[in-house]
Design a protein around this motif. Sequence first.
Motif, PDB file in Angstrom:
ATOM      1  N   ASP A   1       0.949  -1.131   0.093  1.00 44.12           N
ATOM      2  CA  ASP A   1      -0.099   0.131   0.000  1.00 44.12           C
ATOM      3  C   ASP A   1       0.723   1.235   0.102  1.00 44.12           C
ATOM      4  O   ASP A   1       0.502   2.410  -0.697  1.00 44.12           O
ATOM      5  CB  ASP A   1      -0.960   0.029   1.297  1.00 44.12           C
ATOM      6  CG  ASP A   1      -2.078  -0.886   1.107  1.00 44.12           C
ATOM      7  OD1 ASP A   1      -2.028  -1.423  -0.202  1.00 44.12           O
ATOM      8  OD2 ASP A   1      -2.779  -1.234   2.134  1.00 44.12           O
TER       9      ASP A   1
ATOM     10  N   ASP B   1       2.371   1.787  -3.521  1.00 42.15           N
ATOM     11  CA  ASP B   1       1.441   2.110  -4.368  1.00 42.15           C
ATOM     12  C   ASP B   1       1.063   3.481  -4.080  1.00 42.15           C
ATOM     13  O   ASP B   1       0.814   4.256  -5.176  1.00 42.15           O
ATOM     14  CB  ASP B   1      -0.049   1.312  -4.134  1.00 42.15           C
ATOM     15  CG  ASP B   1       0.118   0.015  -4.680  1.00 42.15           C
ATOM     16  OD1 ASP B   1       1.099  -0.290  -5.322  1.00 42.15           O
ATOM     17  OD2 ASP B   1      -0.672  -0.630  -4.182  1.00 42.15           O
ATOM     18  N   LYS B   2       0.947   4.090  -2.929  1.00 45.76           N
ATOM     19  CA  LYS B   2       1.066   5.460  -2.497  1.00 45.76           C
ATOM     20  C   LYS B   2       2.016   6.540  -3.141  1.00 45.76           C
ATOM     21  O   LYS B   2       1.687   7.557  -3.810  1.00 45.76           O
ATOM     22  CB  LYS B   2       0.844   5.754  -0.807  1.00 45.76           C
ATOM     23  CG  LYS B   2       0.382   7.094  -0.577  1.00 45.76           C
ATOM     24  CD  LYS B   2       0.642   7.195   0.763  1.00 45.76           C
ATOM     25  CE  LYS B   2      -0.531   6.490   1.546  1.00 45.76           C
ATOM     26  NZ  LYS B   2      -0.349   6.827   3.021  1.00 45.76           N
TER      27      LYS B   2
END
Length: 337
Positions: free
Chosen positions: A298, A301-302
């Motif tokens: 995550d 991805d950010k």
Amino acid sequence: MNYKLFGNTGLRVSELCLGTMTFGTEWGTGADRDTSKKIFDIYAEAGGNFLDTANFYTNGTSERFLGDFIKNDRDHFVLATKYSLHDREGDPNFTGNHRKNMVRSVNESLKRLQTDYIDILWLHMWDFTTSVEEVMRGLNNLVEQGKVLYIAISDTPAWIVAKANMIARQHGWVEFSGLQTEYSLVERTPERDLLPMADDFGLSVTTWSPLGAGMLTGKYLNSMDGRLSEKSAKMTDHNLEIAKTVKSVADEIGASPSQVALQWLRQQNKSIIPIVGARKVEQIEDNLGCLKINLSNDQMDKLHDSSKIDLGFPHEFLKKDATRSHLYGGTDSQIEW
């Protein structure tokens, strides 16, 4: 510190490379000898063995410092230097990729480094005046003479690197094993052609300015107290937003923004080896801390979404659903590759 194979060779290099462009005060922003030695010692004590310098750095002082620092254990270190940039202003043959400058520059580097061989010789920048054949034959001769063990290339278009390696392969000459390029969350354009080319040839990729000239350290979010000016090409609203995202991820995991930016690079591809440089002891200590963190999917991805770029033609065109439909006739999900 763990170690990686350098490109398609069996040479073991540490997972972070120490950049020494800051060794020496001739350019007004570097570290003096004592500070440079402390930075070097901290890196070496952490297990680092991969050193990056150039004939051009701080007018030769960087090489001289390194020569002094490693002379008692020369064979332990993987010493990489470069040729191409000028050693004498105003003289056309004291600069460039051609064989005369190549030989002259390597011989001078060997003297400054107090060694009889260079582990990795980088061509520093492509000059567009020397033929690929001349470059590759000259580099191969240096390897045959034992002055250089491996060759690599920096700051050069992907098509030239590919052409050079194929010519070397045809002649049975040594090929490039590494690529050096600027790459960071604020400079992702190498993803268009340079990184796919390096991956296809099995090249290690050492990345310079991995912190975006300091932009990704977070120090410009609240002030302009740094070497970047408001007129710098790096000082954009988009890049400041990326820096904010880096800081938010850093706050989540209790790391520094620099550590997050470096770890993003390391998790991009196992072939990537960030070049960490420092003018102060606390900077190298902080940079080495990236080895102790890991970013979640995550978080990756950010960071990816905040910094994504348009890959341009033909890459974006080939990713379109309509293009893929025409190309594979609706069977692309059924093809394993």
